[in-house]
Design a protein around this motif. Sequence first.
Motif, PDB file in Angstrom:
ATOM      1  N   PRO A   1     -33.487  35.715 -48.753  1.00 30.07           N
ATOM      2  CA  PRO A   1     -34.548  35.031 -48.075  1.00 30.07           C
ATOM      3  C   PRO A   1     -36.118  35.876 -48.970  1.00 30.07           C
ATOM      4  O   PRO A   1     -36.066  37.031 -49.285  1.00 30.07           O
ATOM      5  CB  PRO A   1     -34.553  36.011 -46.923  1.00 30.07           C
TER       6      PRO A   1
ATOM      7  N   TYR B   1     -35.695  43.391 -46.206  1.00 23.80           N
ATOM      8  CA  TYR B   1     -35.983  42.141 -46.818  1.00 23.80           C
ATOM      9  C   TYR B   1     -37.190  42.277 -47.741  1.00 23.80           C
ATOM     10  O   TYR B   1     -38.228  41.954 -47.637  1.00 23.80           O
ATOM     11  CB  TYR B   1     -36.307  41.214 -45.962  1.00 23.80           C
TER      12      TYR B   1
ATOM     13  N   VAL C   1     -39.530  39.137 -48.662  1.00 23.36           N
ATOM     14  CA  VAL C   1     -40.399  38.500 -47.817  1.00 23.36           C
ATOM     15  C   VAL C   1     -41.496  39.530 -47.329  1.00 23.36           C
ATOM     16  O   VAL C   1     -41.747  40.594 -47.177  1.00 23.36           O
ATOM     17  CB  VAL C   1     -39.487  38.500 -46.441  1.00 23.36           C
TER      18      VAL C   1
ATOM     19  N   ARG D   1     -36.546  32.859 -44.671  1.00 25.31           N
ATOM     20  CA  ARG D   1     -37.301  33.710 -44.443  1.00 25.31           C
ATOM     21  C   ARG D   1     -38.003  33.780 -42.969  1.00 25.31           C
ATOM     22  O   ARG D   1     -38.258  34.929 -42.507  1.00 25.31           O
ATOM     23  CB  ARG D   1     -38.720  33.401 -45.446  1.00 25.31           C
TER      24      ARG D   1
END
Length: 301
Positions: A94, A122, A125, A286
């Motif tokens: 992502p 993440y 992101v 995402r």
Amino acid sequence: MARHEINRFTEMEVFVTVIETGGFSAAARQVRLTPSAISKLIARLEARLGTRLFNRSTRQFQLTPEGCTFYEAAKRILADLSEAEQRASQGERPAGRVRISTSASYFHHVLAPIVPQFMALYPAVTLDISLTDALVDLLAERTDIAIRTGPLKTSSLIARKLGETARTIVGAPSYLEQYGQPRHVADLKSHNLLGFSYVRSEPGWTLSEDNHSVVVPVAGRVQISDGEGVRRLAVAGAGLAMLADFTVRDDVAAGRLAPVLSHCNTGDTEVFYAVYIEEGGPLPARIRVVLDFLSEHGKVR
């Protein structure tokens, strides 16, 4: 110009950048072109499409209806292309920006404490978080996810439940010492009730006394635009407030606020949702990972 000579990806990317940065000059700085080059590219795009995308003035521009339609389609296409590239090169890792609209109360008491954990999970992101208690139009505000309470107003929105919470009337000990502890619903008439400066679906505070439902109008001397602001005013001793339990739990435990008229509480709860637009096809990774994270860690209790 021959069709194969037109870089439609670049046109869409520049067009979307102009919208999201707020103007030709800002877009030019971001994509490293001159404002003149940006203007010419948009003019060529409009000529090729055969329609005007902007209504321009000397200081600002406004999207036409055709421009709005093209913007949403272009943004979706660019996101799909970015998603495809990420899947091919990074194994569906992502990446990208996720725009979230939420209330100040949910942000301060639920979201902010878990953001560092999300960032660690993440790293590619980026979260763009806007705080408002007012309902936002996800399309018009270019928002991916909104944290909302209450029923959905349109069938184009999909919701994931993030839990529910009761609401409690509270006041600071200093306020209650000065103005007295209400014993009955009617006593609230002599108190300053802190409310919201925007229109809410409820006409007032719904309470129960002697097995009868009573709606108390909120017309205090101070109104504010978000729940966190109301909480801070209550803690400061400005008046009584009806707030979600999860926002005042720590204040009550610490003695900064005290429950008022608990025996008149109806027990009704406020349900929280993470809302997003259903456009068909799989969600970008995402957005999906943010929704999954909120479903697991962003619960309201």
